[in-house]
Design a protein around this motif. Structure first.
Motif, PDB file in Angstrom:
ATOM      1  N   GLN B 183       0.919  -1.146  -0.025  1.00 27.60           N
ATOM      2  CA  GLN B 183      -0.104  -0.148  -0.217  1.00 27.60           C
ATOM      3  C   GLN B 183       0.750   1.216  -0.161  1.00 27.60           C
ATOM      4  OE1 GLN B 183      -2.235  -1.346   3.293  1.00 27.60           O
ATOM      5  NE2 GLN B 183      -4.289  -1.410   2.142  1.00 27.60           N
ATOM      6  N   LYS B 184       1.976   1.197   0.836  1.00 32.28           N
ATOM      7  CA  LYS B 184       2.834   2.367   0.839  1.00 32.28           C
ATOM      8  C   LYS B 184       3.442   2.639  -0.613  1.00 32.28           C
ATOM      9  CE  LYS B 184       6.468   2.453   3.540  1.00 32.28           C
ATOM     10  NZ  LYS B 184       7.424   1.956   4.507  1.00 32.28           N
ATOM     11  N   LEU B 185       3.611   1.485  -1.236  1.00 36.04           N
ATOM     12  CA  LEU B 185       4.469   1.629  -2.563  1.00 36.04           C
ATOM     13  C   LEU B 185       3.565   1.991  -3.723  1.00 36.04           C
ATOM     14  CD1 LEU B 185       7.058  -1.232  -2.177  1.00 36.04           C
ATOM     15  CD2 LEU B 185       7.612   1.165  -2.320  1.00 36.04           C
ATOM     16  N   GLY B 186       2.184   1.848  -3.241  1.00 39.44           N
ATOM     17  CA  GLY B 186       1.276   2.194  -4.444  1.00 39.44           C
ATOM     18  C   GLY B 186       0.804   0.993  -5.180  1.00 39.44           C
ATOM     19  N   TYR B 187       1.179  -0.144  -4.814  1.00 38.70           N
ATOM     20  CA  TYR B 187       0.735  -1.485  -5.422  1.00 38.70           C
ATOM     21  C   TYR B 187      -0.583  -2.021  -4.899  1.00 38.70           C
ATOM     22  CZ  TYR B 187       5.693  -1.540  -7.180  1.00 38.70           C
ATOM     23  OH  TYR B 187       6.659  -1.208  -8.018  1.00 38.70           O
ATOM     24  N   ALA B 188      -0.910  -1.518  -3.976  1.00 43.83           N
ATOM     25  CA  ALA B 188      -2.171  -1.812  -3.360  1.00 43.83           C
ATOM     26  C   ALA B 188      -3.049  -0.761  -2.931  1.00 43.83           C
ATOM     27  CB  ALA B 188      -2.210  -2.656  -2.144  1.00 43.83           C
ATOM     28  N   GLU B 189      -4.375  -0.956  -3.155  1.00 40.03           N
ATOM     29  CA  GLU B 189      -5.405   0.497  -2.633  1.00 40.03           C
ATOM     30  C   GLU B 189      -5.393   0.648  -1.092  1.00 40.03           C
ATOM     31  OE1 GLU B 189      -6.911   2.243  -5.081  1.00 40.03           O
ATOM     32  OE2 GLU B 189      -6.382   1.036  -6.788  1.00 40.03           O
ATOM     33  N   ALA B 190      -5.906   1.546  -0.721  1.00 42.69           N
ATOM     34  CA  ALA B 190      -6.013   1.692   0.594  1.00 42.69           C
ATOM     35  C   ALA B 190      -7.186   0.614   1.052  1.00 42.69           C
ATOM     36  CB  ALA B 190      -6.666   2.922   0.827  1.00 42.69           C
ATOM     37  N   ASN B 191      -8.200   0.497   0.316  1.00 48.94           N
ATOM     38  CA  ASN B 191      -9.199  -0.748   0.521  1.00 48.94           C
ATOM     39  C   ASN B 191      -8.890  -1.796  -0.363  1.00 48.94           C
ATOM     40  OD1 ASN B 191     -11.101  -2.674   0.669  1.00 48.94           O
ATOM     41  ND2 ASN B 191     -12.697  -1.225   0.352  1.00 48.94           N
ATOM     42  N   PRO B 192      -8.019  -2.955   0.047  1.00 46.58           N
ATOM     43  CA  PRO B 192      -7.321  -3.629  -0.909  1.00 46.58           C
ATOM     44  C   PRO B 192      -8.367  -4.905  -1.239  1.00 46.58           C
ATOM     45  CG  PRO B 192      -6.698  -4.363   1.319  1.00 46.58           C
ATOM     46  CD  PRO B 192      -7.746  -3.168   1.358  1.00 46.58           C
ATOM     47  N   THR B 193      -9.649  -4.805  -0.903  1.00 50.09           N
ATOM     48  CA  THR B 193     -10.211  -6.052  -0.921  1.00 50.09           C
ATOM     49  C   THR B 193     -10.466  -6.680  -2.656  1.00 50.09           C
ATOM     50  OG1 THR B 193     -12.427  -7.058  -0.146  1.00 50.09           O
ATOM     51  CG2 THR B 193     -12.769  -4.795  -0.860  1.00 50.09           C
ATOM     52  N   PHE B 194     -10.734  -5.675  -3.174  1.00 47.63           N
ATOM     53  CA  PHE B 194     -10.981  -5.778  -4.712  1.00 47.63           C
ATOM     54  C   PHE B 194      -9.983  -6.794  -5.267  1.00 47.63           C
ATOM     55  CE2 PHE B 194     -12.696  -4.740  -8.865  1.00 47.63           C
ATOM     56  CZ  PHE B 194     -14.136  -4.769  -8.624  1.00 47.63           C
ATOM     57  N   ASP B 195      -8.722  -6.321  -4.734  1.00 47.78           N
ATOM     58  CA  ASP B 195      -7.410  -7.221  -5.403  1.00 47.78           C
ATOM     59  C   ASP B 195      -7.314  -8.401  -4.603  1.00 47.78           C
ATOM     60  OD1 ASP B 195      -6.605  -5.388  -7.532  1.00 47.78           O
ATOM     61  OD2 ASP B 195      -6.003  -4.197  -5.902  1.00 47.78           O
ATOM     62  N   VAL B 196      -7.052  -8.375  -3.202  1.00 41.77           N
ATOM     63  CA  VAL B 196      -6.569  -9.312  -2.339  1.00 41.77           C
ATOM     64  C   VAL B 196      -7.694 -10.496  -2.235  1.00 41.77           C
ATOM     65  CG1 VAL B 196      -4.708  -8.314  -1.116  1.00 41.77           C
ATOM     66  CG2 VAL B 196      -7.265  -8.604  -0.156  1.00 41.77           C
ATOM     67  N   ALA B 198      -9.512 -11.189  -4.547  1.00 42.04           N
ATOM     68  CA  ALA B 198      -9.696 -11.832  -5.881  1.00 42.04           C
ATOM     69  C   ALA B 198     -10.939 -11.620  -6.668  1.00 42.04           C
ATOM     70  CB  ALA B 198      -9.466 -13.334  -5.899  1.00 42.04           C
ATOM     71  N   ILE B 199     -11.599 -10.633  -6.366  1.00 39.20           N
ATOM     72  CA  ILE B 199     -12.742  -9.945  -7.142  1.00 39.20           C
ATOM     73  C   ILE B 199     -12.150  -9.537  -8.521  1.00 39.20           C
ATOM     74  CG2 ILE B 199     -14.775  -8.465  -7.190  1.00 39.20           C
ATOM     75  CD1 ILE B 199     -14.137  -8.106  -4.034  1.00 39.20           C
ATOM     76  N   ASP B 200     -11.109  -8.707  -8.648  1.00 36.63           N
ATOM     77  CA  ASP B 200     -10.536  -8.307  -9.824  1.00 36.63           C
ATOM     78  C   ASP B 200     -10.273  -9.331 -10.714  1.00 36.63           C
ATOM     79  OD1 ASP B 200      -9.345  -6.169 -11.618  1.00 36.63           O
ATOM     80  OD2 ASP B 200      -7.718  -7.604 -11.034  1.00 36.63           O
ATOM     81  N   SER B 201      -9.516 -10.290  -9.827  1.00 35.63           N
ATOM     82  CA  SER B 201      -9.052 -11.652 -11.002  1.00 35.63           C
ATOM     83  C   SER B 201     -10.262 -12.329 -11.310  1.00 35.63           C
ATOM     84  CB  SER B 201      -8.179 -12.644  -9.839  1.00 35.63           C
ATOM     85  OG  SER B 201      -6.879 -11.924  -9.455  1.00 35.63           O
ATOM     86  N   ALA B 202     -11.370 -12.563 -10.664  1.00 36.98           N
ATOM     87  CA  ALA B 202     -12.681 -13.364 -10.991  1.00 36.98           C
ATOM     88  C   ALA B 202     -13.018 -12.562 -12.117  1.00 36.98           C
ATOM     89  CB  ALA B 202     -13.353 -13.507  -9.862  1.00 36.98           C
ATOM     90  N   HIS B 203     -13.154 -11.350 -12.357  1.00 39.72           N
ATOM     91  CA  HIS B 203     -13.518 -10.598 -13.532  1.00 39.72           C
ATOM     92  C   HIS B 203     -12.843 -10.893 -14.767  1.00 39.72           C
ATOM     93  CE1 HIS B 203     -15.228  -6.859 -10.649  1.00 39.72           C
ATOM     94  NE2 HIS B 203     -16.136  -7.962 -10.777  1.00 39.72           N
ATOM     95  N   LYS B 204     -11.786 -10.771 -14.715  1.00 37.90           N
ATOM     96  CA  LYS B 204     -10.603 -10.937 -15.564  1.00 37.90           C
ATOM     97  C   LYS B 204     -10.941 -12.559 -16.189  1.00 37.90           C
ATOM     98  CE  LYS B 204      -7.701  -7.427 -14.208  1.00 37.90           C
ATOM     99  NZ  LYS B 204      -6.227  -7.066 -13.327  1.00 37.90           N
ATOM    100  N   LEU B 205     -10.647 -13.476 -14.946  1.00 37.59           N
ATOM    101  CA  LEU B 205     -10.687 -14.876 -15.683  1.00 37.59           C
ATOM    102  C   LEU B 205     -12.194 -15.070 -16.247  1.00 37.59           C
ATOM    103  CD1 LEU B 205     -11.909 -18.140 -14.548  1.00 37.59           C
ATOM    104  CD2 LEU B 205      -9.822 -17.653 -15.684  1.00 37.59           C
ATOM    105  N   ALA B 206     -13.130 -14.490 -15.852  1.00 39.27           N
ATOM    106  CA  ALA B 206     -14.594 -14.872 -16.427  1.00 39.27           C
ATOM    107  C   ALA B 206     -14.373 -14.219 -17.820  1.00 39.27           C
ATOM    108  CB  ALA B 206     -15.711 -13.967 -15.676  1.00 39.27           C
ATOM    109  N   ILE B 207     -14.079 -13.106 -18.072  1.00 35.99           N
ATOM    110  CA  ILE B 207     -13.729 -12.845 -19.176  1.00 35.99           C
ATOM    111  C   ILE B 207     -13.004 -13.725 -20.380  1.00 35.99           C
ATOM    112  CG2 ILE B 207     -12.858 -10.845 -20.729  1.00 35.99           C
ATOM    113  CD1 ILE B 207     -13.439  -8.835 -18.655  1.00 35.99           C
ATOM    114  N   LEU B 208     -11.884 -14.308 -19.809  1.00 33.49           N
ATOM    115  CA  LEU B 208     -10.849 -15.132 -20.636  1.00 33.49           C
ATOM    116  C   LEU B 208     -11.653 -16.488 -20.911  1.00 33.49           C
ATOM    117  CD1 LEU B 208      -7.417 -14.690 -18.853  1.00 33.49           C
ATOM    118  CD2 LEU B 208      -8.034 -14.005 -21.111  1.00 33.49           C
TER     119      LEU B 208
END
Lengths: 429, 429
Positions: B183-196, B198-208
């Motif tokens: 989060q300090k380095l800007g690689y994760a959001e303040a609210n990281p839930t979308f990433d950690v 795996a909601i974001d990954s799920a969106h992408k995998l669903a598209i693939l």
């Protein structure tokens, strides 16, 4: 609109192309709305065409028949070599036919003559299969990366050389012995010079460098060195230095606008992305402005991988012929066309399971009993004593089993009175 | 024909898209024959649009202005989120505009609604930037691999999770500490839930998975597990087993025609191709009939990589608008347009040099003198005594230097009377 395809050359890649087209033509019709038909096949002799004629294809030994057939809009050249393909392709392009080829030697040597004929006649001359076999690097460079300037390329583009170098690292053996073995296995030709002296790699790198630079890069003017002369001592020394040796095609855009294009063996740090590209695999590593580094890896040769790239080109042209650039077919993406999803319970995997238990007699027996009852076969088990008051960490890996069974086992163990915290489960990929 | 582009959203990716278009529009005109113009930009506030207005762009805070502007044929949506983009894109498609978006959440959630509108209006809705940022995996699946049936996908499609897992392996540290650092380095959001989670990954995998199966795969019905709860003990155990842990999006086509699509952490053998995809990199590994396995790796996010994918889509559409599917521009591939090649002598490299010398006093001094005279800086030197009568193998590596200088040094050493055989030289890659 019905689109006719003619194929000259029924060797390995040619027969693979016929196979894939026969298999996929119903899909092209139903899913892409493309009516593609094989309207003629040509090979040197009736003996070669006979099996295709037996499957109902119109066959000939006279390429001109296909080139001048008005029912054929796409001509596919899969003979290889220079002179005849050059003549055929020129004639086909001049006759207004689109052309697909896998012939890197021809593109590298005579492309500068053929592409202008294609431009003049407003037809495509596509060659995805000419570099990296089934790796879609040509289309990526021509279409996906138009927003980037490609600054450098490092390519492993000859499977024979990569196989030989990999063997020398993995199994020992000197160049000559490994080459002989590669010839026995069919990974190298009886006359291996085209591959091991890097002529083939030079053709391919020249094509990539041309696309990357927007200039014609002549392979005859490049530094080209093959892999002869690399010995086991070099392999051992490379290893001591933490390196591997790869035959690379290299492209760099210099600061002054000049182009650095060459092919030769390279020492690469073992942790370089290309170092783990082993055996007959090919790979292309690109560095582009805006995009940064990108790597594409896959089968660089072989009947069906190469043929699949040919078919991709045929379809790209067919799309344009049919519709003048209609939308990509996304009609399948509808809620009333939902996939029949495999339920979670039916997923099968190997599993890693970590249990934290009180360190008491009988705990292990209780866990293994739970596994037995769930019908799970254990692959390995490790027990670690913790310094924390009397706790033990016990890790199991399982053979492939159903998710529902492993969940049942976990639930049973978590219910044990000696369970300190819920189990941690990770699936094997 | 002049083609107008409108962009809604001027955040990170939006401003990157404007930058790349401004930079590349001259290239599109001169090399691709495409006359592309930015005809309108839209953001939430005048403060956001001000820097773009200052560069001469027409700016607005009202998206409808772009959607209903007849001079705009391609609308680019880079706001993110669900509701407004859904409304805008529907309206734009209905108005006969082609649309480009990077919005994976929208495509995964509302694609089934939007693609039919696109089909009805005979326009494209492209989304290369939605999965894998700059990695051209969507186009590869839509175009290059039409000759193949995709059997399986393993994707590392979330850079945040991959960064966290990589750090836990490389630098130790427990999940929470590494997440805080990310989060300090800007690689994760303040609210990281979308990433950690795996909601974001799920969106992408669903598209693939949708593209791979030709069916609509609904991420809401998939097994989705994030990376919370993985501890250092898991990392240590994975390592003892010769494994790494990656968050994977997984697609399999089952034998019975059903689709296995899910996202969860996986143990992977360290020698698996995906195991070396570290940090914020993304990667997609495909297995397809005919083609076999293919891996694409690159920047999965970031301003310019993502924007470059957006621009690739804009150009794909512009090509169709301009010409109805004209040939790819290969006119540069002509002998009278030859590249200015860097001469071999000017190549600069690090070098590995192996000399075989009589083992006599003064040999080392003679070699190092030759290097000094050629102006070459030595990086390392190892001397090995041979069992063969009084021969020594001496290996040098050099810092980067000119090929002409190293050739001069080699020639000088080869001329020494103690030289037993010609030097072996290999370049560092």
């Amino acid at each position: 609109m019905s689109i006719g395809v003619g194929i000259i050359g029924l060797g390995t890649v040619g027969s693979g192309t016929v196979e894939i087209l026969e298999e996929r033509i119903p899909f092209f019709a139903s899913e892409l709305g493309l009516d593609i038909e094989i309207r003629g096949l040509c090979a040197k002799s009736d003996a070669e065409t006979a099996p295709f004629a037996a499957r109902g294809h119109r066959c000939t030994t006279n390429a001109d028949e296909l080139i001048h057939d008005p029912s054929i809009q796409i001509l596919v050249e899969l003979v290889g070599g220079y002179d005849l393909p050059r003549k055929w392709i020129s004639a086909a392009l001049a006759a207004g036919k689109h052309v697909v080829t896998a012939n890197k030697a021809l593109i590298a040597k005579h492309g500068a003559e053929l592409f202008p004929i294609a431009a003049e006649n407003k037809v495509d001359l596509l060659f995805e299969a000419a570099v990296g076999g089934g790796i879609p690097v040509i289309r990526a460079m021509q279409e996906s990366l138009v927003g980037c300037e490609i600054r450098s390329i490092r390519g492993i583009v000859n499977g024979t050389c990569n196989y030989i170098l990999t063997s020398m690292f993995k199994d020992g053996g000197d160049f000559d012995a490994v080459l002989a073995e590669a010839q026995k296995l069919g990974y190298a030709e009886a006359n291996p010079t085209f591959d091991v002296d890097a002529i083939d790699s030079a053709h391919k790198l020249a094509i990539l460098a041309s696309l990357a630079s927007g200039k014609f890069v002549d392979f005859r003017k490049m530094l080209v060195e093959g892999i002869r002369g690399i010995g086991q001592i070099d392999v051992r020394m490379a290893r001591e230095m933490g390196c591997t040796i790869k035959l690379l095609g290299i492209f760099n855009r210099c600061e002054d606008g000049r182009i650095d294009a060459r092919v030769h063996p390279c020492l690469l740090p073992e942790n370089h992305l290309l170092s783990s590209v082993d055996g007959v695999l090919n790979a292309v590593h690109l560095e582009a402005t805006n995009l940064g580094p990108t790597l594409m890896t896959g089968a660089g040769a072989g009947k069906l991988p190469t043929a699949s790239a040919v078919v991709g080109d045929v379809v790209a042209i067919a799309r344009k012929l049919a519709s003048g650039g209609a939308p990509l077919p996304m009609g399948f993406f509808r809620e009333d066309n939902a996939a029949d999803l495999l339920p979670r319970d039916e997923i099968r995997n190997g599993y890693y399971l970590r249990f934290t238990m009180r360190d008491r007699a009988g705990v292990l027996a209780a866990i293994t009993q739970a596994f037995k009852e769930a019908g799970i076969s254990v692959a390995s088990m490790i027990q670690k004593h913790s310094t924390k008051g009397g706790e033990a960490t016990i890790i199991f890996t399982t053979h492939k089993c159903a998710e529902s069974d492993v969940q049942a086992a976990i639930a049973a163990v978590d219910r044990l009175e000696d369970s300190v915290e819920p189990a941690k489960m990770i699936r094997f990929g």
